[in-house]
Design a protein around this motif. Structure first.
Motif, short mmCIF file in Angstrom:
data_model
loop_
_atom_site.label_atom_id
_atom_site.label_comp_id
_atom_site.label_asym_id
_atom_site.label_seq_id
_atom_site.Cartn_x
_atom_site.Cartn_y
_atom_site.Cartn_z
N ARG A 156 0.83 -1.20 0.00
CA ARG A 156 0.00 0.00 0.00
C ARG A 156 0.87 1.26 0.00
O ARG A 156 0.52 2.28 -0.58
CB ARG A 156 -0.93 0.00 1.21
N GLN A 157 2.01 1.18 0.67
CA GLN A 157 2.90 2.34 0.73
C GLN A 157 3.62 2.59 -0.59
O GLN A 157 3.81 3.74 -0.99
CB GLN A 157 3.93 2.14 1.85
N PHE A 158 4.02 1.51 -1.27
CA PHE A 158 4.89 1.69 -2.43
C PHE A 158 4.17 1.62 -3.78
O PHE A 158 4.69 2.11 -4.77
CB PHE A 158 6.01 0.65 -2.40
N LEU A 159 3.00 1.02 -3.82
CA LEU A 159 2.30 0.92 -5.10
C LEU A 159 1.44 2.14 -5.39
O LEU A 159 0.38 2.04 -5.99
CB LEU A 159 1.43 -0.35 -5.13
N GLN A 160 1.91 3.27 -4.99
CA GLN A 160 1.21 4.53 -5.27
C GLN A 160 1.88 5.24 -6.44
O GLN A 160 2.36 6.35 -6.32
CB GLN A 160 1.20 5.40 -4.01
N VAL A 161 1.94 4.53 -7.54
CA VAL A 161 2.57 5.07 -8.74
C VAL A 161 1.48 5.34 -9.77
O VAL A 161 1.07 4.47 -10.51
CB VAL A 161 3.65 4.11 -9.30
N GLY A 162 0.98 6.59 -9.77
CA GLY A 162 -0.10 6.93 -10.69
C GLY A 162 0.30 6.78 -12.13
O GLY A 162 -0.46 6.28 -12.96
N ASP A 163 1.52 7.19 -12.47
CA ASP A 163 2.02 7.06 -13.84
C ASP A 163 3.04 5.93 -13.88
O ASP A 163 4.06 5.99 -13.20
CB ASP A 163 2.66 8.37 -14.31
N ALA A 164 2.76 4.91 -14.65
CA ALA A 164 3.64 3.75 -14.71
C ALA A 164 3.51 3.10 -16.08
O ALA A 164 2.61 3.41 -16.86
CB ALA A 164 3.28 2.73 -13.63
N VAL A 165 4.44 2.21 -16.37
CA VAL A 165 4.41 1.44 -17.61
C VAL A 165 3.77 0.09 -17.30
O VAL A 165 4.26 -0.65 -16.44
CB VAL A 165 5.83 1.24 -18.19
N VAL A 166 2.68 -0.23 -17.97
CA VAL A 166 1.96 -1.48 -17.76
C VAL A 166 2.09 -2.33 -19.01
O VAL A 166 1.72 -1.90 -20.11
CB VAL A 166 0.47 -1.21 -17.44
N SER A 167 2.64 -3.53 -18.88
CA SER A 167 2.84 -4.42 -20.02
C SER A 167 2.39 -5.83 -19.66
O SER A 167 2.30 -6.19 -18.49
CB SER A 167 4.30 -4.43 -20.46
N LYS A 168 2.11 -6.63 -20.70
CA LYS A 168 1.63 -8.00 -20.49
C LYS A 168 2.78 -8.96 -20.27
O LYS A 168 3.87 -8.79 -20.80
CB LYS A 168 0.79 -8.46 -21.68
N THR A 169 2.52 -10.00 -19.49
CA THR A 169 3.48 -11.08 -19.29
C THR A 169 2.67 -12.34 -18.94
O THR A 169 1.45 -12.36 -19.04
CB THR A 169 4.48 -10.73 -18.17
N THR A 170 3.35 -13.40 -18.54
CA THR A 170 2.68 -14.63 -18.10
C THR A 170 3.33 -15.12 -16.81
O THR A 170 4.53 -14.92 -16.59
CB THR A 170 2.76 -15.74 -19.15
N VAL A 171 2.54 -15.77 -15.97
CA VAL A 171 3.02 -16.40 -14.75
C VAL A 171 2.47 -17.83 -14.73
O VAL A 171 1.25 -18.02 -14.72
CB VAL A 171 2.57 -15.64 -13.49
N ASP A 172 3.36 -18.80 -14.77
CA ASP A 172 2.95 -20.21 -14.82
C ASP A 172 1.99 -20.46 -15.99
O ASP A 172 1.02 -21.20 -15.88
CB ASP A 172 2.29 -20.64 -13.51
N GLY A 173 2.26 -19.79 -17.11
CA GLY A 173 1.46 -19.97 -18.30
C GLY A 173 0.16 -19.19 -18.34
O GLY A 173 -0.59 -19.26 -19.32
N ARG A 174 -0.11 -18.41 -17.30
CA ARG A 174 -1.33 -17.62 -17.25
C ARG A 174 -1.02 -16.15 -17.47
O ARG A 174 0.07 -15.68 -17.11
CB ARG A 174 -2.04 -17.81 -15.91
N PRO A 175 -1.96 -15.38 -18.03
CA PRO A 175 -1.69 -13.97 -18.30
C PRO A 175 -1.53 -13.16 -17.02
O PRO A 175 -2.17 -13.44 -16.00
CB PRO A 175 -2.92 -13.52 -19.10
N ALA A 176 -0.67 -12.17 -17.08
CA ALA A 176 -0.44 -11.27 -15.94
C ALA A 176 0.08 -9.95 -16.51
O ALA A 176 0.26 -9.80 -17.72
CB ALA A 176 0.53 -11.88 -14.95
N PHE A 177 0.32 -9.00 -15.61
CA PHE A 177 0.79 -7.68 -16.03
C PHE A 177 2.01 -7.28 -15.20
O PHE A 177 2.06 -7.56 -14.00
CB PHE A 177 -0.31 -6.63 -15.85
N VAL A 178 2.97 -6.65 -15.88
CA VAL A 178 4.12 -6.06 -15.20
C VAL A 178 3.88 -4.56 -15.08
O VAL A 178 3.55 -3.90 -16.07
CB VAL A 178 5.43 -6.32 -15.97
N ILE A 179 4.04 -4.05 -13.86
CA ILE A 179 3.86 -2.62 -13.62
C ILE A 179 5.19 -2.04 -13.15
O ILE A 179 5.74 -2.48 -12.15
CB ILE A 179 2.77 -2.38 -12.56
N ARG A 180 5.70 -1.05 -13.89
CA ARG A 180 6.97 -0.41 -13.55
C ARG A 180 6.73 1.08 -13.36
O ARG A 180 6.05 1.72 -14.18
CB ARG A 180 8.00 -0.62 -14.66
N GLY A 181 7.29 1.62 -12.29
CA GLY A 181 7.13 3.04 -12.04
C GLY A 181 8.23 3.56 -11.14
O GLY A 181 8.97 2.79 -10.52
#
Length: 256
Positions: A156-181
Protein backbone atom coordinates in the motif's frame (compact mmCIF):
# COMPACT_ATOMS: atom_id res chain seq x y z
CA UNK A 1 10.86 -59.12 -93.99
CA UNK A 2 9.91 -55.77 -95.58
CA UNK A 3 12.15 -53.34 -93.54
CA UNK A 4 10.64 -50.30 -95.28
CA UNK A 5 7.13 -51.28 -94.06
CA UNK A 6 8.42 -51.95 -90.52
CA UNK A 7 10.05 -48.49 -90.37
CA UNK A 8 6.85 -46.76 -91.41
CA UNK A 9 4.84 -48.61 -88.70
CA UNK A 10 7.43 -47.67 -86.03
CA UNK A 11 7.31 -44.00 -86.97
CA UNK A 12 3.51 -43.96 -86.68
CA UNK A 13 3.54 -45.69 -83.23
CA UNK A 14 6.27 -43.45 -81.76
CA UNK A 15 4.52 -40.38 -83.04
CA UNK A 16 1.41 -41.38 -81.08
CA UNK A 17 3.40 -42.01 -77.86
CA UNK A 18 5.17 -38.69 -78.23
CA UNK A 19 1.89 -36.79 -78.22
CA UNK A 20 0.98 -38.34 -74.84
CA UNK A 21 4.36 -37.56 -73.29
CA UNK A 22 4.10 -33.98 -74.49
CA UNK A 23 0.92 -33.54 -72.39
CA UNK A 24 -1.74 -34.07 -75.02
CA UNK A 25 -4.54 -35.83 -73.15
CA UNK A 26 -6.88 -36.01 -76.07
CA UNK A 27 -9.45 -33.76 -74.33
CA UNK A 28 -11.12 -30.81 -76.01
CA UNK A 29 -9.26 -27.77 -74.69
CA UNK A 30 -12.17 -25.54 -75.61
CA UNK A 31 -14.48 -27.34 -73.14
CA UNK A 32 -15.34 -25.32 -70.00
CA UNK A 33 -13.41 -26.28 -66.81
CA UNK A 34 -14.87 -26.42 -63.27
CA UNK A 35 -13.65 -23.70 -60.88
CA UNK A 36 -13.43 -24.00 -57.06
CA UNK A 37 -14.92 -21.24 -54.91
CA UNK A 38 -12.49 -20.30 -52.06
CA UNK A 39 -13.86 -20.87 -48.56
CA UNK A 40 -13.39 -17.80 -46.33
CA UNK A 41 -11.12 -18.41 -43.28
CA UNK A 42 -12.76 -17.13 -40.07
CA UNK A 43 -10.77 -14.51 -38.20
CA UNK A 44 -9.63 -15.46 -34.68
CA UNK A 45 -10.44 -12.68 -32.23
CA UNK A 46 -8.18 -12.65 -29.19
CA UNK A 47 -10.09 -12.37 -25.93
CA UNK A 48 -8.86 -9.26 -24.12
CA UNK A 49 -7.28 -9.86 -20.71
CA UNK A 50 -8.97 -7.69 -18.06
CA UNK A 51 -6.78 -5.35 -16.05
CA UNK A 52 -6.50 -6.01 -12.30
CA UNK A 53 -8.74 -4.02 -9.95
CA UNK A 54 -7.50 -0.46 -9.51
CA UNK A 55 -5.09 -0.70 -12.47
CA UNK A 56 -5.35 1.19 -15.78
CA UNK A 57 -3.28 1.11 -18.95
CA UNK A 58 -1.10 3.90 -17.56
CA UNK A 59 -0.63 2.89 -13.93
CA UNK A 60 -2.25 2.20 -10.57
CA UNK A 61 -5.19 4.46 -9.82
CA UNK A 62 -6.52 2.70 -6.70
CA UNK A 63 -3.97 0.73 -4.66
CA UNK A 64 -6.58 -0.08 -2.01
CA UNK A 65 -8.86 -1.79 -4.55
CA UNK A 66 -5.93 -3.82 -5.88
CA UNK A 67 -4.67 -4.97 -2.50
CA UNK A 68 -8.14 -5.67 -1.13
CA UNK A 69 -8.59 -8.11 -4.03
CA UNK A 70 -5.14 -9.56 -3.27
CA UNK A 71 -6.02 -10.22 0.37
CA UNK A 72 -9.43 -11.66 -0.49
CA UNK A 73 -7.87 -14.21 -2.86
CA UNK A 74 -5.17 -15.36 -0.44
CA UNK A 75 -7.66 -15.69 2.39
CA UNK A 76 -9.11 -18.79 0.73
CA UNK A 77 -5.98 -20.41 -0.77
CA UNK A 78 -2.72 -21.93 0.37
CA UNK A 79 0.53 -20.27 -0.70
CA UNK A 80 4.27 -19.93 -0.19
CA UNK A 81 5.71 -16.47 0.37
CA UNK A 82 9.36 -15.39 0.29
CA UNK A 83 10.34 -11.95 1.56
CA UNK A 84 13.74 -10.22 1.34
CA UNK A 85 14.85 -6.96 2.95
CA UNK A 86 18.33 -5.62 2.24
CA UNK A 87 19.59 -2.50 3.99
CA UNK A 88 22.99 -1.62 2.54
CA UNK A 89 24.83 -4.94 2.98
CA UNK A 90 22.59 -6.48 5.66
CA UNK A 91 20.03 -9.02 4.44
CA UNK A 92 16.92 -10.24 6.30
CA UNK A 93 14.74 -13.02 4.88
CA UNK A 94 11.40 -14.60 5.69
CA UNK A 95 9.82 -17.79 4.36
CA UNK A 96 6.14 -18.49 5.03
CA UNK A 97 4.14 -21.54 3.99
CA UNK A 98 0.42 -21.32 4.64
CA UNK A 99 -1.84 -24.33 4.19
CA UNK A 100 -4.78 -22.89 6.15
CA UNK A 101 -5.13 -19.86 8.45
CA UNK A 102 -4.41 -22.15 11.41
CA UNK A 103 -1.77 -24.41 9.84
CA UNK A 104 1.40 -22.70 8.66
CA UNK A 105 5.18 -22.54 8.94
CA UNK A 106 7.45 -19.50 9.01
CA UNK A 107 11.21 -19.03 9.23
CA UNK A 108 12.88 -15.66 9.75
CA UNK A 109 16.63 -15.15 9.32
CA UNK A 110 17.90 -11.96 10.92
CA UNK A 111 20.63 -10.02 9.15
CA UNK A 112 24.19 -9.94 10.38
CA UNK A 113 24.03 -13.55 11.67
CA UNK A 114 21.98 -12.35 14.64
CA UNK A 115 19.85 -15.48 14.72
CA UNK A 116 16.61 -16.96 13.42
CA UNK A 117 13.05 -17.62 14.52
CA UNK A 118 10.94 -20.56 13.33
CA UNK A 119 7.23 -21.03 13.95
CA UNK A 120 4.92 -23.94 13.27
CA UNK A 121 1.18 -23.59 13.83
CA UNK A 122 -1.43 -26.32 13.82
CA UNK A 123 -4.84 -26.11 15.39
CA UNK A 124 -4.89 -24.16 18.67
CA UNK A 125 -1.10 -23.90 19.20
CA UNK A 126 1.97 -22.21 17.75
CA UNK A 127 5.33 -23.85 18.40
CA UNK A 128 8.30 -21.47 18.35
CA UNK A 129 12.04 -22.07 18.17
CA UNK A 130 14.30 -19.04 18.65
CA UNK A 131 18.06 -19.26 18.09
CA UNK A 132 20.06 -16.21 19.17
CA UNK A 133 23.66 -15.69 20.34
CA UNK A 134 24.24 -19.44 20.60
CA UNK A 135 21.13 -20.06 22.72
CA UNK A 136 18.03 -21.91 21.48
CA UNK A 137 14.69 -21.42 23.18
CA UNK A 138 11.38 -23.21 22.64
CA UNK A 139 7.88 -21.87 23.36
CA UNK A 140 4.30 -22.84 22.77
CA UNK A 141 1.68 -20.12 22.31
CA UNK A 142 -2.01 -19.89 21.56
CA UNK A 143 -2.73 -19.87 17.83
CA UNK A 144 -5.06 -16.91 17.37
CA UNK A 145 -4.12 -15.49 13.94
CA UNK A 146 -2.28 -16.32 10.71
CA UNK A 147 1.35 -15.30 10.26
CA UNK A 148 2.21 -11.64 9.71
CA UNK A 149 3.84 -11.05 6.33
CA UNK A 150 3.47 -7.23 6.19
CA UNK A 151 3.63 -7.44 2.40
CA UNK A 152 0.18 -5.95 1.92
CA UNK A 153 0.86 -3.01 4.23
CA UNK A 154 4.18 -2.32 2.50
CA UNK A 155 2.54 -2.66 -0.90
CA UNK A 156 0.00 0.00 0.00
CA UNK A 157 2.90 2.34 0.73
CA UNK A 158 4.89 1.69 -2.43
CA UNK A 159 2.30 0.92 -5.10
CA UNK A 160 1.21 4.53 -5.27
CA UNK A 161 2.57 5.07 -8.74
CA UNK A 162 -0.10 6.93 -10.69
CA UNK A 163 2.02 7.06 -13.84
CA UNK A 164 3.64 3.75 -14.71
CA UNK A 165 4.41 1.44 -17.61
CA UNK A 166 1.96 -1.48 -17.76
CA UNK A 167 2.84 -4.42 -20.02
CA UNK A 168 1.63 -8.00 -20.49
CA UNK A 169 3.48 -11.08 -19.29
CA UNK A 170 2.68 -14.63 -18.10
CA UNK A 171 3.02 -16.40 -14.75
CA UNK A 172 2.95 -20.21 -14.82
CA UNK A 173 1.46 -19.97 -18.30
CA UNK A 174 -1.33 -17.62 -17.25
CA UNK A 175 -1.69 -13.97 -18.30
CA UNK A 176 -0.44 -11.27 -15.94
CA UNK A 177 0.79 -7.68 -16.03
CA UNK A 178 4.12 -6.06 -15.20
CA UNK A 179 3.86 -2.62 -13.62
CA UNK A 180 6.97 -0.41 -13.55
CA UNK A 181 7.13 3.04 -12.04
CA UNK A 182 9.35 5.47 -10.18
CA UNK A 183 9.19 8.77 -8.33
CA UNK A 184 11.85 11.03 -6.87
CA UNK A 185 10.19 11.38 -3.45
CA UNK A 186 7.62 9.13 -1.80
CA UNK A 187 4.27 10.94 -1.70
CA UNK A 188 3.79 10.20 2.01
CA UNK A 189 7.36 9.83 3.32
CA UNK A 190 9.84 12.56 2.40
CA UNK A 191 12.83 10.64 3.73
CA UNK A 192 12.28 7.92 1.09
CA UNK A 193 13.61 9.01 -2.29
CA UNK A 194 14.63 7.68 -5.70
CA UNK A 195 11.95 5.00 -5.55
CA UNK A 196 11.79 2.32 -8.27
CA UNK A 197 8.93 -0.17 -8.34
CA UNK A 198 8.36 -3.35 -10.32
CA UNK A 199 5.30 -5.51 -9.61
CA UNK A 200 3.75 -8.53 -11.32
CA UNK A 201 -0.02 -8.66 -10.91
CA UNK A 202 -2.57 -11.18 -12.16
CA UNK A 203 -5.92 -10.02 -13.62
CA UNK A 204 -7.67 -11.20 -10.43
CA UNK A 205 -5.63 -8.72 -8.37
CA UNK A 206 -3.15 -11.22 -6.92
CA UNK A 207 0.18 -9.40 -6.55
CA UNK A 208 2.55 -12.22 -7.44
CA UNK A 209 5.72 -10.27 -6.75
CA UNK A 210 7.02 -6.81 -6.04
CA UNK A 211 10.44 -5.21 -5.86
CA UNK A 212 10.95 -1.75 -4.39
CA UNK A 213 14.35 -0.09 -4.21
CA UNK A 214 14.96 3.34 -2.73
CA UNK A 215 17.25 5.63 -0.77
CA UNK A 216 16.27 6.18 2.87
CA UNK A 217 17.58 9.20 4.71
CA UNK A 218 17.70 9.65 8.48
CA UNK A 219 19.70 10.74 11.50
CA UNK A 220 22.26 7.99 10.94
CA UNK A 221 22.75 8.95 7.30
CA UNK A 222 21.42 7.57 4.01
CA UNK A 223 20.84 3.87 3.41
CA UNK A 224 20.14 1.94 0.22
CA UNK A 225 17.12 -0.32 0.74
CA UNK A 226 15.61 -3.08 -1.38
CA UNK A 227 12.37 -4.80 -0.40
CA UNK A 228 10.96 -7.69 -2.39
CA UNK A 229 8.47 -10.52 -2.06
CA UNK A 230 7.15 -13.32 -4.27
CA UNK A 231 4.19 -15.71 -3.95
CA UNK A 232 4.49 -19.23 -5.36
CA UNK A 233 2.64 -22.56 -5.14
CA UNK A 234 -0.69 -20.76 -4.76
CA UNK A 235 -3.40 -23.33 -3.87
CA UNK A 236 -0.71 -26.06 -3.88
CA UNK A 237 1.19 -25.47 -0.61
CA UNK A 238 1.14 -28.03 2.20
CA UNK A 239 2.78 -27.79 5.64
CA UNK A 240 4.48 -30.70 7.41
CA UNK A 241 5.26 -30.89 11.13
CA UNK A 242 8.97 -30.12 11.79
CA UNK A 243 11.09 -32.74 13.55
CA UNK A 244 12.09 -30.30 16.30
CA UNK A 245 8.46 -30.01 17.41
CA UNK A 246 8.24 -33.75 17.96
CA UNK A 247 11.65 -33.87 19.67
CA UNK A 248 11.00 -30.96 22.02
CA UNK A 249 7.54 -31.98 23.18
CA UNK A 250 8.28 -35.71 23.05
CA UNK A 251 5.22 -36.35 20.89
CA UNK A 252 2.83 -35.97 23.84
CA UNK A 253 1.23 -32.63 22.98
CA UNK A 254 2.10 -32.17 19.34
CA UNK A 255 -0.47 -31.45 16.63
CA UNK A 256 -1.31 -33.95 13.98
Amino acid sequence: MNWRLASIVSIVVLAGCGSVLDGDTGLNEDAPTETLTPVPVPEVTETPVPLPPGVTDSGIRDADALLDAHQSLLGTQSYTLRVRLRVDETLHTRLIRVETPTRYYSHDVLGGNDGNVTQYASGPSIYVRTAYAGITRYDRLDNTRPPESRTVRLSRQFLQVGDAVVSKTTVDGRPAFVIRGNYSTHPEMERIRNVNIRAVVEPTGLVRSMNASYLRTGETGPATVTRSFAYTDVSETTVERPDWVVAQWNGTSTPE
